[in-house]
Design an enzyme around this catalytic site. Structure first.
Site, PDB file in Angstrom:
ATOM      1  N   HIS A 284       0.202  27.262  33.317  1.00  0.00           N
ATOM      2  CA  HIS A 284       0.999  26.039  32.789  1.00  0.00           C
ATOM      3  C   HIS A 284       0.030  24.981  32.448  1.00  0.00           C
ATOM      4  O   HIS A 284       0.209  23.883  33.071  1.00  0.00           O
ATOM      5  CB  HIS A 284       2.269  25.590  33.405  1.00  0.00           C
ATOM      6  CG  HIS A 284       3.343  26.374  33.604  1.00  0.00           C
ATOM      7  ND1 HIS A 284       4.322  26.355  34.438  1.00  0.00           N
ATOM      8  CD2 HIS A 284       3.864  27.328  32.615  1.00  0.00           C
ATOM      9  CE1 HIS A 284       5.398  27.133  34.340  1.00  0.00           C
ATOM     10  NE2 HIS A 284       4.908  27.688  33.098  1.00  0.00           N
TER      11      HIS A 284
ATOM     12  N   HIS B 279      11.947  36.590  27.428  1.00  0.00           N
ATOM     13  CA  HIS B 279      11.603  35.068  27.567  1.00  0.00           C
ATOM     14  C   HIS B 279      10.563  34.831  26.773  1.00  0.00           C
ATOM     15  O   HIS B 279       9.507  35.473  26.474  1.00  0.00           O
ATOM     16  CB  HIS B 279      11.277  35.026  29.092  1.00  0.00           C
ATOM     17  CG  HIS B 279      10.719  33.530  29.394  1.00  0.00           C
ATOM     18  ND1 HIS B 279      11.304  32.217  29.047  1.00  0.00           N
ATOM     19  CD2 HIS B 279       9.594  33.296  30.341  1.00  0.00           C
ATOM     20  CE1 HIS B 279      10.549  31.403  29.637  1.00  0.00           C
ATOM     21  NE2 HIS B 279       9.739  31.861  30.271  1.00  0.00           N
TER      22      HIS B 279
ATOM     23  N   GLU C  55       8.606  32.229  26.515  1.00  0.00           N
ATOM     24  CA  GLU C  55       7.145  31.509  27.183  1.00  0.00           C
ATOM     25  C   GLU C  55       6.159  32.307  26.506  1.00  0.00           C
ATOM     26  O   GLU C  55       5.852  33.758  26.765  1.00  0.00           O
ATOM     27  CB  GLU C  55       7.403  31.214  28.483  1.00  0.00           C
ATOM     28  CG  GLU C  55       6.268  30.126  28.659  1.00  0.00           C
ATOM     29  CD  GLU C  55       6.564  29.418  30.132  1.00  0.00           C
ATOM     30  OE1 GLU C  55       7.413  29.749  30.843  1.00  0.00           O
ATOM     31  OE2 GLU C  55       5.935  28.446  30.439  1.00  0.00           O
TER      32      GLU C  55
ATOM     33  N   ASP D 281       3.173  33.339  27.874  1.00  0.00           N
ATOM     34  CA  ASP D 281       2.718  34.292  28.856  1.00  0.00           C
ATOM     35  C   ASP D 281       3.225  35.792  28.688  1.00  0.00           C
ATOM     36  O   ASP D 281       2.785  36.748  29.277  1.00  0.00           O
ATOM     37  CB  ASP D 281       2.571  33.841  30.432  1.00  0.00           C
ATOM     38  CG  ASP D 281       4.098  33.306  30.937  1.00  0.00           C
ATOM     39  OD1 ASP D 281       4.758  32.956  29.917  1.00  0.00           O
ATOM     40  OD2 ASP D 281       4.482  33.668  31.875  1.00  0.00           O
TER      41      ASP D 281
ATOM     42  N   HIS E 104      13.639  30.587  34.071  1.00  0.00           N
ATOM     43  CA  HIS E 104      13.476  29.041  34.091  1.00  0.00           C
ATOM     44  C   HIS E 104      13.703  28.269  32.752  1.00  0.00           C
ATOM     45  O   HIS E 104      13.477  27.045  32.929  1.00  0.00           O
ATOM     46  CB  HIS E 104      12.304  28.731  35.022  1.00  0.00           C
ATOM     47  CG  HIS E 104      10.983  28.907  34.199  1.00  0.00           C
ATOM     48  ND1 HIS E 104      10.244  28.147  33.823  1.00  0.00           N
ATOM     49  CD2 HIS E 104      10.673  30.045  33.742  1.00  0.00           C
ATOM     50  CE1 HIS E 104       8.991  28.314  33.371  1.00  0.00           C
ATOM     51  NE2 HIS E 104       9.387  29.753  33.007  1.00  0.00           N
TER      52      HIS E 104
ATOM     53  N   ASP F 141      10.592  36.523  34.866  1.00  0.00           N
ATOM     54  CA  ASP F 141      10.024  35.490  35.781  1.00  0.00           C
ATOM     55  C   ASP F 141      10.734  35.679  37.229  1.00  0.00           C
ATOM     56  O   ASP F 141      10.067  35.307  38.245  1.00  0.00           O
ATOM     57  CB  ASP F 141      10.032  34.015  35.255  1.00  0.00           C
ATOM     58  CG  ASP F 141       8.911  33.759  34.181  1.00  0.00           C
ATOM     59  OD1 ASP F 141       7.983  34.410  34.325  1.00  0.00           O
ATOM     60  OD2 ASP F 141       9.025  32.717  33.581  1.00  0.00           O
TER      61      ASP F 141
ATOM     62  N   TYR G 200       6.108  30.330  44.242  1.00  0.00           N
ATOM     63  CA  TYR G 200       6.579  30.557  42.809  1.00  0.00           C
ATOM     64  C   TYR G 200       7.826  29.948  42.863  1.00  0.00           C
ATOM     65  O   TYR G 200       8.176  29.049  41.931  1.00  0.00           O
ATOM     66  CB  TYR G 200       6.556  31.981  42.443  1.00  0.00           C
ATOM     67  CG  TYR G 200       6.757  32.197  40.875  1.00  0.00           C
ATOM     68  CD1 TYR G 200       5.648  32.558  40.091  1.00  0.00           C
ATOM     69  CD2 TYR G 200       8.215  32.546  40.390  1.00  0.00           C
ATOM     70  CE1 TYR G 200       5.922  32.793  38.518  1.00  0.00           C
ATOM     71  CE2 TYR G 200       8.253  32.389  39.161  1.00  0.00           C
ATOM     72  CZ  TYR G 200       7.156  32.591  38.304  1.00  0.00           C
ATOM     73  OH  TYR G 200       7.568  32.839  37.025  1.00  0.00           O
TER      74      TYR G 200
ATOM     75  N   HIS H 144       5.699  38.886  36.537  1.00  0.00           N
ATOM     76  CA  HIS H 144       4.281  38.599  37.095  1.00  0.00           C
ATOM     77  C   HIS H 144       4.120  38.997  38.630  1.00  0.00           C
ATOM     78  O   HIS H 144       5.141  39.201  39.378  1.00  0.00           O
ATOM     79  CB  HIS H 144       4.287  37.067  37.423  1.00  0.00           C
ATOM     80  CG  HIS H 144       4.411  36.332  36.093  1.00  0.00           C
ATOM     81  ND1 HIS H 144       3.193  36.079  35.360  1.00  0.00           N
ATOM     82  CD2 HIS H 144       5.285  35.350  35.590  1.00  0.00           C
ATOM     83  CE1 HIS H 144       3.425  35.267  34.292  1.00  0.00           C
ATOM     84  NE2 HIS H 144       4.863  34.903  34.460  1.00  0.00           N
TER      85      HIS H 144
HETATM   86 FE1  FEO Z   1       8.335  31.528  31.870  1.00  0.00          FE
HETATM   87 FE2  FEO Z   1       6.306  33.618  33.066  1.00  0.00          FE
HETATM   88  O1  FEO Z   1       6.873  32.628  31.735  1.00  0.00           O
END
Ligand code: FEO
Length: 398
Positions: free
Chosen positions: A23, A79, A81, A83, A146, A165, A193, A226
């Site tokens: 992030h 998701h 995002e 990543d 999230h 996530d 996390y 992750h």
């Molecule tokens: Fe919310 Fe691993 O991205």
């Protein structure tokens, strides 16, 4: 290199051993991370999520070495995002018409980031996608876990929950599965996390966990986006999340301070002495905030039932390290934690009261009056500070 998960499902992600901040510069990742993408090859071929954009070329090249990209029937983006969606642009240059399945909110996040005319298909909780061989993908919206666009995908037959996530960790390992790695490292990273990313959404998470449990899905594997994949007793991490989302705390008091000429540091040590005198069972930890990683410290606060925060008075206020950290505490929305404040001063002495106000703004329940000591402690004042620590523990019990 692809790695076998179960049946016709393989991991095709990227392990990022070098990652130390995530992030941007917000989150420390001492043990690296991974961006887990999965390839399902039933009668239909499905790709679940991709990887972070710096690894897009590598990801697409690796995928091409495993399959003809044109064989991919569906892409699921759990998701938006970067990543997880960061290789989408590179991939879609090669297979532009492939349908992408995502939540309604992901339309906004994908369009907002990439500005492409992709074949986006909205799915909601309970929607299914047949993938052949009697198997289906079932979608479960995970709104605010999230991001508003987050969702999970459940694969029937093999009973795999692709949780994105949720239940993940920033933890690089070539072993991939939870039963093969150091359990202490794994749980430290999983809890870090949770504390730093998911805690603000604990109430939403609690309802979502109840909903998922209520669906009575057989879950053999939780395939996160992750870190480590949970295959040995996968519901152990669901059970941990149930604990963590209920204003979690251990029998720990954390003293957090900054100091200029060690006056406030010496107060911290005397407060710790008082806490220990009053309660030899409680774990007391001291952290100089300027020498400690913020995210590691947030994990310690997450575990604490109370915190004691100190700063010397500087220009009628406190050292700026505390301001940033307490702003972060406000953001993380910890619940049911008590606090008090302290600090030494030479002249005006506002810091304990300023800290008390900041702690209350951050959602902590302050107990008793904060303590200021003018200049360095005399031996009499040392006793007073020890008593301050003892009284704090007494009041916690009360
Ligand atoms: Fe919310 Fe691993 O991205």
């Amino acid at each position: 290199m692809k790695k076998h998960i179960k049946g016709n499902v393989h991991w095709v992600g990227k392990i990022d051993w070098e990652l130390r901040k995530f992030h941007g510069e917000e989150l420390s990742t001492h043990n690296g991370s991974s961006y887990n993408s999965y390839l399902i090859q039933e009668e239909k071929t499905v790709l679940i999520d991709t990887v972070w954009s710096p690894f897009a070329d590598e990801f697409v090249k690796n995928l091409e070495s495993e399959i003809d990209l044109n064989a991919i029937d569906y892409i699921v983006i759990n998701h938006g995002e970067n990543d997880h969606s960061g290789a989408l642009q590179r991939l879609m240059e090669k297979i532009p018409d492939t349908p992408i399945y995502c939540s309604k909110n992901a339309i906004g996040s994908l369009n907002g980031q990439y500005h492409q005319e992709w074949n986006l298909n909205v799915v909601k909780t309970g929607d299914t996608l047949d993938i052949g061989n009697g198997k289906q993908l079932v979608f479960v919206e995970m709104r605010m876990l999230h991001w508003p666009d987050s969702m999970a995908t459940y694969m029937t037959g093999d009973n795999i929950l692709f949780s994105n996530d949720a239940f993940g960790q920033h933890y690089a390992s070539e072993y991939l599965f939870n039963d093969l790695v150091d359990q202490c490292d794994l749980y430290t990273e999983a809890m870090k996390y949770y504390a730093n990313i998911l805690n603000p959404f604990s109430m939403i998470l609690k309802r979502k966990l109840d909903e998922i449990i209520g669906m009575n899905l057989a879950i053999d594997i939780i395939a996160t986006s992750h870190g480590i994949i949970w295959r040995d007793n996968p519901l152990q991490i669901v059970s941990k999340y149930q604990d963590w989302c209920e204003a979690y705390q251990e029998n720990q008091i954390t003293i957090i301070y900054d100091t200029m000429w060690n006056g406030t540091k010496r107060m911290a040590e005397k407060i710790a002495e008082g806490i220990q005198l009053e309660d030899s069972e409680v774990e007391v930890k001291l952290y100089n905030i300027s020498k400690t990683d913020d995210n590691d410290l947030a994990l310690e606060v997450f575990k604490s039932k109370a915190i004691v925060v100190g700063s010397p008075t500087v220009s009628n206020s406190v050292l700026r390290s505390l301001v940033g950290f307490l702003h972060y505490m406000h953001e993380l929305k910890f619940k049911n934690k008590k606090a008090t404040a302290f600090g030494c001063f030479g002249w005006s002495g506002e810091s304990p009261k300023v800290l008390k106000g900041m702690l209350e703004d951050a959602g902590f329940e302050t107990i008793g009056e904060p303590l200021g000591i003018n200049w360095n402690m005399t031996s009499e004042q040392e006793k007073e500070v020890v008593t301050f620590g003892q009284d704090f523990v007494k009041n916690l019990k009360g």
